[in-house]
Design a protein around this motif. Structure first.
Motif, mmCIF file in Angstrom:
data_model
loop_
_atom_site.group_PDB
_atom_site.id
_atom_site.type_symbol
_atom_site.label_atom_id
_atom_site.label_comp_id
_atom_site.label_asym_id
_atom_site.label_seq_id
_atom_site.Cartn_x
_atom_site.Cartn_y
_atom_site.Cartn_z
ATOM 1 N N ASP A 184 0.813 -1.221 0.000
ATOM 2 C CA ASP A 184 0.000 0.000 0.000
ATOM 3 C C ASP A 184 0.844 1.269 0.000
ATOM 4 O O ASP A 184 0.493 2.257 -0.649
ATOM 5 C CB ASP A 184 -0.939 0.005 1.218
ATOM 6 C CG ASP A 184 -1.986 -1.104 1.137
ATOM 7 O OD1 ASP A 184 -2.218 -1.614 0.024
ATOM 8 O OD2 ASP A 184 -2.549 -1.463 2.182
ATOM 9 N N THR A 185 1.947 1.238 0.743
ATOM 10 C CA THR A 185 2.750 2.462 0.893
ATOM 11 C C THR A 185 3.883 2.569 -0.119
ATOM 12 O O THR A 185 4.264 3.673 -0.521
ATOM 13 C CB THR A 185 3.342 2.542 2.315
ATOM 14 O OG1 THR A 185 4.148 1.373 2.556
ATOM 15 C CG2 THR A 185 2.243 2.613 3.359
ATOM 16 N N MET A 186 4.454 1.432 -0.555
ATOM 17 C CA MET A 186 5.625 1.470 -1.419
ATOM 18 C C MET A 186 5.376 0.895 -2.811
ATOM 19 O O MET A 186 6.245 0.957 -3.687
ATOM 20 C CB MET A 186 6.775 0.704 -0.749
ATOM 21 C CG MET A 186 7.127 1.244 0.633
ATOM 22 S SD MET A 186 8.494 0.357 1.398
ATOM 23 C CE MET A 186 9.858 0.855 0.348
ATOM 24 N N GLY A 187 4.207 0.321 -3.020
ATOM 25 C CA GLY A 187 3.865 -0.199 -4.331
ATOM 26 C C GLY A 187 4.100 -1.694 -4.457
ATOM 27 O O GLY A 187 4.903 -2.279 -3.728
ATOM 28 N N HIS A 188 3.418 -2.291 -5.413
ATOM 29 C CA HIS A 188 3.487 -3.741 -5.592
ATOM 30 C C HIS A 188 4.840 -4.192 -6.135
ATOM 31 O O HIS A 188 5.275 -5.319 -5.878
ATOM 32 C CB HIS A 188 2.363 -4.206 -6.521
ATOM 33 C CG HIS A 188 1.012 -4.166 -5.878
ATOM 34 N ND1 HIS A 188 0.517 -5.193 -5.123
ATOM 35 C CD2 HIS A 188 0.058 -3.198 -5.844
ATOM 36 C CE1 HIS A 188 -0.679 -4.895 -4.674
ATOM 37 N NE2 HIS A 188 -0.993 -3.685 -5.097
ATOM 38 N N GLU A 189 5.524 -3.335 -6.879
ATOM 39 C CA GLU A 189 6.835 -3.709 -7.394
ATOM 40 C C GLU A 189 7.825 -3.915 -6.260
ATOM 41 O O GLU A 189 8.583 -4.906 -6.249
ATOM 42 C CB GLU A 189 7.355 -2.626 -8.347
ATOM 43 C CG GLU A 189 8.668 -3.005 -9.016
ATOM 44 C CD GLU A 189 9.144 -1.963 -10.012
ATOM 45 O OE1 GLU A 189 10.311 -2.060 -10.453
ATOM 46 O OE2 GLU A 189 8.366 -1.047 -10.338
ATOM 47 N N THR A 190 7.798 -2.986 -5.302
ATOM 48 C CA THR A 190 8.650 -3.144 -4.119
ATOM 49 C C THR A 190 8.233 -4.382 -3.327
ATOM 50 O O THR A 190 9.078 -5.140 -2.842
ATOM 51 C CB THR A 190 8.558 -1.898 -3.224
ATOM 52 O OG1 THR A 190 9.010 -0.767 -3.967
ATOM 53 C CG2 THR A 190 9.412 -2.057 -1.968
ATOM 54 N N GLY A 191 6.923 -4.575 -3.200
ATOM 55 C CA GLY A 191 6.424 -5.756 -2.493
ATOM 56 C C GLY A 191 6.917 -7.042 -3.122
ATOM 57 O O GLY A 191 7.305 -7.983 -2.422
#
Length: 565
Positions: A184-191
């Motif tokens: 939610d805070t850093m984006g799905h790519e980071t996830g």
């Protein structure tokens, strides 16, 4: 962590070796028969036709080549190299025979061997191409695309294999805590990068064999992982292994110059110690995991125990109950009550709850859950209102003197707005108050006798009757019973069940009925199921009967038929 295909069971290996040797033997026998038949003079007759023995060589040669081709088809590389070696050895022998003997009879053998070699090479190369394609397809089927770990299918397949081998193991279900906040805070790519890093760390740990156990790591999907733990001596080894995986996970993760710190929840179950079914094993591990999450971090790792199933079931029932109440979807049955001459007195309202598949959840399950979760008040009034609305028109149309009785919990009865709720039921349904009866237990007198008496008096002023339910099972006091402005005394089923077992038990029930009559209360016995119970109650002066002998709980539609008869 290198992924290796499970080794076939020993029985399967022995069976394959047996078939391999059988085909070789059949080939050797038919090849020997070719030589024997070729050298056998004479002929034989079939249906009047004369056939030379030498003509059978072609048939036997074809049969021998069929066996040798089977070796290539069924045994791939081992079969191919074995077959090729046999044929290559035979080829020069046949060729030398042709050159030395100057016999044209060996020419078919030369070309047969040559064509067979070509055939097995074509079959082998085609098999290799198919195997390569199958390996690629299987790799995709058993591999998590994002992390390269095994997926849910692969780990389930491995467990089935271990089960066949009779090996014990532990399945650990893992969920990363608060991972959605990273997306939610850093984006799905980071996830995704975080999930890959977690997978790499755990993969390396499993491959390093630093733990005392043999581990197999998989990703089930999303932020869910699993570990299959083998070769452990005790549950302590499992805990030590999971501690090692915890430590790897909780080391700082740096993604795009941002430092992240992760934790996870772990729930596990053992095969076969906890369960001998793989599907149930997965469910049990998930139950343990959910309990860890529910506890909010009190424990990070939890081993499945049967008690967790009960806790999980209660939570599930509570979720369903809340949804049912929110949707105003509670159902009810009506159990008939009769006077001793079998004339209909009325009905007791019994709460019923449907599951999502249309089946019913037992009241034994959802009533205690409703009480513990503080939902019993809402359940009581919702069912009471529905039943009152349903029966109101039926009572008016039939002109029947029918009593509609409902059980109210002590907690609900003592609520400040209870009387207002009852008034609303009467107003909405239009049912006359004197056709309603509220059942209460004698335990109401424990906490506050004064307030209880006041509340019962308020109920009576509305014109509603009051019944004392389950008499004799709780706080029995004749002094309080004398003060209660009740109309009816209800004898609990537990006394009726044993009433005819001894003379003293029968006298005890008779005494309760006498006490009720002395206090100007009518008496009803619930749970009457057998003719001898009915006969005894008739003889000792019981006023009303409720039970399976005269009436099981009915659907509203079936209850309506009794009223309109």
């Amino acid at each position: 962590m290198a992924r290796r295909e499970p080794r076939p069971p020993t029985k399967t290996i022995l069976k394959r070796i047996s078939v391999f040797l059988l085909l070789l033997t059949l080939y050797a026998v038919t090849s020997a028969m070719v030589t024997i038949v070729a050298r056998t003079p004479g002929s034989f007759s079939i249906f009047g036709a004369t056939i030379n023995y030498s003509t059978l060589t072609g048939i036997l040669t074809s049969l021998a080549n069929t066996f040798i081709i089977f070796l290539v088809v069924f045994f791939r590389k081992p079969g191919f190299y074995t077959t090729l070696a046999i044929l290559m050895i035979q080829f020069p022998v046949i060729l030398v025979g042709f050159i030395k003997m100057q016999s044209t009879r060996t020419l078919p053998g030369i070309f047969t061997n040559l064509f067979t070699i070509i055939a097995i090479i074509v079959i082998f190369l085609n098999n290799q191409r198919i195997e390569k394609y199958q390996r690629r397809i299987r790799e995709q089927a058993v591999t998590d695309e994002l992390t390269g770990l095994s997926n849910r299918f692969a780990i389930s397949e491995r467990m089935e294999f271990l089960k066949k081998e009779g090996e014990r193991f532990a399945f650990v279900s893992i969920d990363l805590n608060n991972f959605t906040s990273i997306n939610d805070t850093m984006g799905h790519e980071t996830g995704s990068k975080v999930l890959i890093e977690v997978a790499n760390r755990w993969k390396e740990l499993a491959a390093s064999r630093k733990t005392k156990t043999v581990d197999y790591v998989a990703r089930l999907g999303g932020d869910e992982y699993a570990i299959l733990i083998r070769k452990y001596a005790s549950p302590l080894d499992i805990m030590e292994t999971l501690t090692a995986y915890e430590a790897e996970l909780e080391r700082k993760i740096t993604i795009d110059d941002c430092d992240l710190f992760l934790t996870a929840s772990y729930g596990y179950a053992e095969y076969p110690a906890d369960i001998d079914d793989i599907d149930t094993l997965l469910v049990n591990a998930d139950i343990a995991l959910h309990e860890v999450k529910r506890q909010g971090g009190i424990n990070r790792v939890l081993h499945f125990t049967p008690d967790l199933v009960k806790a999980e079931r209660k939570l599930e029932v509570e979720r369903k109950l809340r949804a049912t109440l929110d949707n105003d979807a509670m159902c009810f049955n009506l159990q008939p009550q009769y006077d001793i001459s079998h004339k209909l007195r009325g009905f007791e309202i019994l709460a019923r709850m449907k599951d999502s598949d249309g089946s019913f959840i037992s009241p034994v399950e959802f009533i205690p859950v409703a009480e513990k979760a503080g939902l019993i008040d809402k359940l009581d009034i919702q069912v009471f209102k529905k039943a009152a609305c349903f029966m109101s028109e039926k009572i008016k149309n039939a002109g029947a003197d029918i009593t509609l009785s409902t059980n109210i919990s002590v907690r609900h009865l003592m609520k400040n707005n209870f009387i207002d709720e009852i008034k609303e039921v009467i107003e909405v349904s239009g049912i006359p108050a004197d056709h309603l009866e509220i059942e209460i237990t004698e335990s109401i007198m424990i906490d506050s006798a004064e307030k209880a008496l006041q509340r019962i008096d308020e109920i009576r002023k509305l014109g509603i009757m009051v019944a004392i339910d389950d008499f004799g099972t709780g706080y029995s006091s004749l002094s309080y019973l004398n003060k209660l402005p009740a109309n009816l005394l209800k004898i609990d089923k537990s006394f009726i069940d044993v009433m005819n077992s001894t003379e003293s038990a029968k006298k005890y029930v008779a005494a309760i009925i006498s006490i009720g009559h002395i206090l100007n209360l009518e008496v009803i016995s619930e749970g009457v199921e057998t003719p001898d119970q009915l006969e005894t109650l008739q003889n000792i002066g019981c006023d009303y009967i409720q039970g399976y002998i005269w009436g099981k709980p009915l659907s509203p539609e079936d209850a309506e038929k009794l009223v309109t008869v």
